[in-house]
Scaffold this active site. Structure first.
Site, PDB file in Angstrom:
ATOM      1  N   HIS A 190      10.763 -29.100  30.893  1.00 57.11           N
ATOM      2  CA  HIS A 190      11.498 -29.911  31.742  1.00 57.11           C
ATOM      3  C   HIS A 190      12.050 -29.207  32.940  1.00 57.11           C
ATOM      4  O   HIS A 190      12.453 -27.998  32.778  1.00 57.11           O
ATOM      5  CB  HIS A 190      12.714 -30.560  30.762  1.00 57.11           C
ATOM      6  CG  HIS A 190      12.209 -31.328  29.709  1.00 57.11           C
ATOM      7  ND1 HIS A 190      11.687 -32.369  29.726  1.00 57.11           N
ATOM      8  CD2 HIS A 190      11.970 -30.957  28.286  1.00 57.11           C
ATOM      9  CE1 HIS A 190      11.168 -32.989  28.813  1.00 57.11           C
ATOM     10  NE2 HIS A 190      11.324 -32.037  27.830  1.00 57.11           N
ATOM     11  N   LEU A 191      12.050 -29.638  34.076  1.00 55.97           N
ATOM     12  CA  LEU A 191      12.375 -29.104  35.302  1.00 55.97           C
ATOM     13  C   LEU A 191      14.202 -29.059  35.076  1.00 55.97           C
ATOM     14  O   LEU A 191      14.573 -27.943  35.296  1.00 55.97           O
ATOM     15  CB  LEU A 191      12.073 -30.065  36.449  1.00 55.97           C
ATOM     16  CG  LEU A 191      10.702 -30.240  36.721  1.00 55.97           C
ATOM     17  CD1 LEU A 191      10.115 -31.410  36.941  1.00 55.97           C
ATOM     18  CD2 LEU A 191      10.413 -29.162  37.954  1.00 55.97           C
ATOM     19  N   SER A 192      14.739 -30.166  34.761  1.00 52.66           N
ATOM     20  CA  SER A 192      16.213 -30.239  34.444  1.00 52.66           C
ATOM     21  C   SER A 192      16.604 -29.813  33.105  1.00 52.66           C
ATOM     22  O   SER A 192      15.509 -29.680  32.166  1.00 52.66           O
ATOM     23  CB  SER A 192      16.532 -31.547  34.701  1.00 52.66           C
ATOM     24  OG  SER A 192      16.243 -32.594  33.831  1.00 52.66           O
ATOM     25  N   ARG A 211      22.409 -33.422  30.664  1.00 56.26           N
ATOM     26  CA  ARG A 211      22.429 -34.694  31.181  1.00 56.26           C
ATOM     27  C   ARG A 211      22.854 -35.789  30.362  1.00 56.26           C
ATOM     28  O   ARG A 211      23.639 -35.510  29.434  1.00 56.26           O
ATOM     29  CB  ARG A 211      20.958 -34.765  31.925  1.00 56.26           C
ATOM     30  CG  ARG A 211      20.617 -33.492  32.943  1.00 56.26           C
ATOM     31  CD  ARG A 211      19.462 -34.090  33.565  1.00 56.26           C
ATOM     32  NE  ARG A 211      19.395 -35.382  34.112  1.00 56.26           N
ATOM     33  CZ  ARG A 211      18.281 -35.664  34.548  1.00 56.26           C
ATOM     34  NH1 ARG A 211      16.967 -35.286  34.363  1.00 56.26           N
ATOM     35  NH2 ARG A 211      18.227 -36.968  35.280  1.00 56.26           N
ATOM     36  N   ALA A 270      10.247 -39.349  30.965  1.00 56.64           N
ATOM     37  CA  ALA A 270      11.216 -40.252  30.116  1.00 56.64           C
ATOM     38  C   ALA A 270      10.346 -40.434  28.854  1.00 56.64           C
ATOM     39  O   ALA A 270      11.212 -40.789  28.093  1.00 56.64           O
ATOM     40  CB  ALA A 270      11.312 -41.523  30.780  1.00 56.64           C
ATOM     41  N   ARG A 304      18.838 -38.241  27.137  1.00 57.65           N
ATOM     42  CA  ARG A 304      18.182 -37.255  27.224  1.00 57.65           C
ATOM     43  C   ARG A 304      18.138 -36.257  26.388  1.00 57.65           C
ATOM     44  O   ARG A 304      17.286 -35.126  26.704  1.00 57.65           O
ATOM     45  CB  ARG A 304      18.036 -37.002  28.825  1.00 57.65           C
ATOM     46  CG  ARG A 304      17.856 -37.969  29.731  1.00 57.65           C
ATOM     47  CD  ARG A 304      17.779 -37.244  31.354  1.00 57.65           C
ATOM     48  NE  ARG A 304      18.262 -38.305  32.167  1.00 57.65           N
ATOM     49  CZ  ARG A 304      17.082 -39.182  32.839  1.00 57.65           C
ATOM     50  NH1 ARG A 304      15.996 -39.108  32.323  1.00 57.65           N
ATOM     51  NH2 ARG A 304      17.674 -40.035  33.812  1.00 57.65           N
ATOM     52  N   ARG A 341      11.950 -37.344  44.552  1.00 58.40           N
ATOM     53  CA  ARG A 341      12.598 -37.910  43.654  1.00 58.40           C
ATOM     54  C   ARG A 341      13.924 -37.040  43.283  1.00 58.40           C
ATOM     55  O   ARG A 341      13.456 -35.944  42.922  1.00 58.40           O
ATOM     56  CB  ARG A 341      11.728 -38.026  42.282  1.00 58.40           C
ATOM     57  CG  ARG A 341      12.515 -38.526  41.181  1.00 58.40           C
ATOM     58  CD  ARG A 341      11.670 -38.223  39.908  1.00 58.40           C
ATOM     59  NE  ARG A 341      12.148 -38.866  38.836  1.00 58.40           N
ATOM     60  CZ  ARG A 341      11.860 -38.480  37.534  1.00 58.40           C
ATOM     61  NH1 ARG A 341      10.795 -37.685  37.222  1.00 58.40           N
ATOM     62  NH2 ARG A 341      12.604 -39.161  36.410  1.00 58.40           N
ATOM     63  N   TYR A 380      15.611 -32.451  40.419  1.00 58.13           N
ATOM     64  CA  TYR A 380      14.190 -31.991  40.259  1.00 58.13           C
ATOM     65  C   TYR A 380      13.722 -30.849  41.312  1.00 58.13           C
ATOM     66  O   TYR A 380      12.597 -30.548  41.276  1.00 58.13           O
ATOM     67  CB  TYR A 380      13.382 -33.083  40.443  1.00 58.13           C
ATOM     68  CG  TYR A 380      13.720 -34.076  38.954  1.00 58.13           C
ATOM     69  CD1 TYR A 380      13.663 -33.528  37.671  1.00 58.13           C
ATOM     70  CD2 TYR A 380      14.089 -35.426  39.398  1.00 58.13           C
ATOM     71  CE1 TYR A 380      14.064 -34.327  36.730  1.00 58.13           C
ATOM     72  CE2 TYR A 380      14.668 -36.062  38.246  1.00 58.13           C
ATOM     73  CZ  TYR A 380      14.538 -35.885  36.807  1.00 58.13           C
ATOM     74  OH  TYR A 380      14.582 -36.429  35.721  1.00 58.13           O
ATOM     75  N   GLU A 392       6.573 -27.625  25.553  1.00 57.04           N
ATOM     76  CA  GLU A 392       7.175 -28.665  26.229  1.00 57.04           C
ATOM     77  C   GLU A 392       8.004 -28.100  27.489  1.00 57.04           C
ATOM     78  O   GLU A 392       8.888 -26.899  27.263  1.00 57.04           O
ATOM     79  CB  GLU A 392       8.271 -29.370  25.050  1.00 57.04           C
ATOM     80  CG  GLU A 392       9.061 -30.571  25.826  1.00 57.04           C
ATOM     81  CD  GLU A 392       9.965 -31.058  24.914  1.00 57.04           C
ATOM     82  OE1 GLU A 392      10.030 -30.784  23.483  1.00 57.04           O
ATOM     83  OE2 GLU A 392      10.890 -31.912  25.136  1.00 57.04           O
ATOM     84  N   PRO A 397       5.495 -39.750  33.324  1.00 56.18           N
ATOM     85  CA  PRO A 397       5.907 -41.049  34.473  1.00 56.18           C
ATOM     86  C   PRO A 397       6.794 -40.391  35.535  1.00 56.18           C
ATOM     87  O   PRO A 397       7.657 -39.442  35.005  1.00 56.18           O
ATOM     88  CB  PRO A 397       6.442 -42.000  33.649  1.00 56.18           C
ATOM     89  CG  PRO A 397       6.008 -41.824  32.141  1.00 56.18           C
ATOM     90  CD  PRO A 397       5.659 -40.440  31.986  1.00 56.18           C
ATOM     91  N   ASN A 398       6.606 -40.723  36.686  1.00 52.96           N
ATOM     92  CA  ASN A 398       7.444 -40.155  37.908  1.00 52.96           C
ATOM     93  C   ASN A 398       7.263 -38.953  38.420  1.00 52.96           C
ATOM     94  O   ASN A 398       7.817 -38.634  39.407  1.00 52.96           O
ATOM     95  CB  ASN A 398       8.702 -40.772  37.439  1.00 52.96           C
ATOM     96  CG  ASN A 398       9.036 -42.306  37.333  1.00 52.96           C
ATOM     97  OD1 ASN A 398       8.595 -42.998  37.913  1.00 52.96           O
ATOM     98  ND2 ASN A 398       9.539 -42.568  36.119  1.00 52.96           N
ATOM     99  N   ASP A 416       2.534 -38.175  18.012  1.00 52.76           N
ATOM    100  CA  ASP A 416       1.612 -38.183  16.965  1.00 52.76           C
ATOM    101  C   ASP A 416       0.456 -37.384  17.411  1.00 52.76           C
ATOM    102  O   ASP A 416      -0.353 -37.120  16.707  1.00 52.76           O
ATOM    103  CB  ASP A 416       1.366 -39.806  16.683  1.00 52.76           C
ATOM    104  CG  ASP A 416       2.317 -40.438  15.775  1.00 52.76           C
ATOM    105  OD1 ASP A 416       3.171 -39.580  15.181  1.00 52.76           O
ATOM    106  OD2 ASP A 416       2.289 -41.697  15.315  1.00 52.76           O
ATOM    107  N   ASN A 467       4.997 -31.912  30.333  1.00 54.20           N
ATOM    108  CA  ASN A 467       6.420 -32.262  30.678  1.00 54.20           C
ATOM    109  C   ASN A 467       6.122 -33.847  30.562  1.00 54.20           C
ATOM    110  O   ASN A 467       5.456 -34.504  31.274  1.00 54.20           O
ATOM    111  CB  ASN A 467       6.716 -31.874  32.003  1.00 54.20           C
ATOM    112  CG  ASN A 467       8.142 -32.534  32.555  1.00 54.20           C
ATOM    113  OD1 ASN A 467       8.600 -33.472  31.858  1.00 54.20           O
ATOM    114  ND2 ASN A 467       8.528 -32.175  33.431  1.00 54.20           N
TER     115      ASN A 467
HETATM  116  C1  DQA Z   1      12.403 -34.462  32.750  1.00 52.10           C
HETATM  117  C2  DQA Z   1      13.721 -35.066  32.388  1.00 52.10           C
HETATM  118  C3  DQA Z   1      13.287 -36.508  31.690  1.00 52.10           C
HETATM  119  O1  DQA Z   1      14.544 -37.041  31.122  1.00 52.10           O
HETATM  120  C4  DQA Z   1      13.152 -37.263  32.874  1.00 52.10           C
HETATM  121  O2  DQA Z   1      12.974 -38.750  32.518  1.00 52.10           O
HETATM  122  C5  DQA Z   1      11.839 -37.028  33.711  1.00 52.10           C
HETATM  123  C6  DQA Z   1      11.769 -35.424  34.087  1.00 52.10           C
HETATM  124  C7  DQA Z   1      12.437 -33.130  33.523  1.00 52.10           C
HETATM  125  O3  DQA Z   1      11.512 -32.553  33.947  1.00 52.10           O
HETATM  126  O4  DQA Z   1      13.616 -32.825  33.840  1.00 52.10           O
HETATM  127  O5  DQA Z   1      11.307 -37.696  34.250  1.00 52.10           O
HETATM  128  O6  DQA Z   1      11.196 -34.422  31.841  1.00 52.10           O
END
Ligand code: DQA
Length: 155
Positions: A110-112, A117, A87, A121, A28, A33, A108, A20-21, A97, A84
């Site tokens: 994550h950009l951040s 944070r 959230a 998270r 964003r 990000y 896995e 998502p997002n 699962d 990725n």
């Molecule tokens: C994220 C970190 C998550 O906490 C956040 O909800 C995202 C992006 C990242 O790529 O840093 O949507 O996965």
């Protein structure tokens, strides 16, 4: 030098999933990000995969169920999964699962740096199954994840 394109039938394939997002990258919170769009990032990751002789496909959804279904399909269709989960990282037992039953190597990303944070998270369900986790390298993390997956799949 290894060929840029794999011989047909021999190539290993990877699925790159975004939750998502992440379709909103570029607009964003660019201070967190970055300014690049998801399309830019997936193009760079796809190019690196091709250079390394891997087939790759990137998908994004704002819906948990789509991601679960794609992971289930990946069990038969792909050799490795880079994800990725956005959230859903912090909430989704369903994704954990699905990844567990896929029985494929998972990276896995994550950009951040989620550990720098908010407290909520810091925990990731996906980390329970991931072979490795990349966080805090911005969009370049996807290229790093492809490189790591190429090494895993060579073994
Ligand atoms: C994220 C970190 C998550 O906490 C956040 O909800 C995202 C992006 C990242 O790529 O840093 O949507 O996965």
């Amino acid at each position: 030098m290894a060929p840029a394109s794999p011989a047909p039938g021999q190539a290993r394939s990877i699925l790159i999933l975004n939750g998502p997002n992440l379709n909103m990258l570029g607009t964003r919170q660019p201070e967190i990000y970055g300014a690049e769009t998801l399309q830019d990032l997936m193009a760079a990751a796809g190019r690196r995969a091709t250079e390394l002789g891997l087939l790759s496909e990137a998908r994004q959804s704002n819906h948990e169920g789509d991601l679960v279904t794609w992971i289930q399909q990946a069990r038969k269709e792909f050799d490795g999964i880079i994800i990725n989960p956005g959230a859903l990282t912090h909430t989704s037992v369903a994704i954990l699962d699905a990844l567990t039953l896929a029985e494929k190597p998972v990276i896995e990303i994550h950009l951040s740096n989620i550990h720098q944070r908010e407290e909520f998270r810091h925990h990731s369900y996906v980390s329970k199954i991931a072979k490795g986790v990349l966080a805090g390298f911005g969009g370049h993390g996807y290229v790093m994840a492809v490189e790591a997956m190429a090494r895993i799949l060579k073994k």
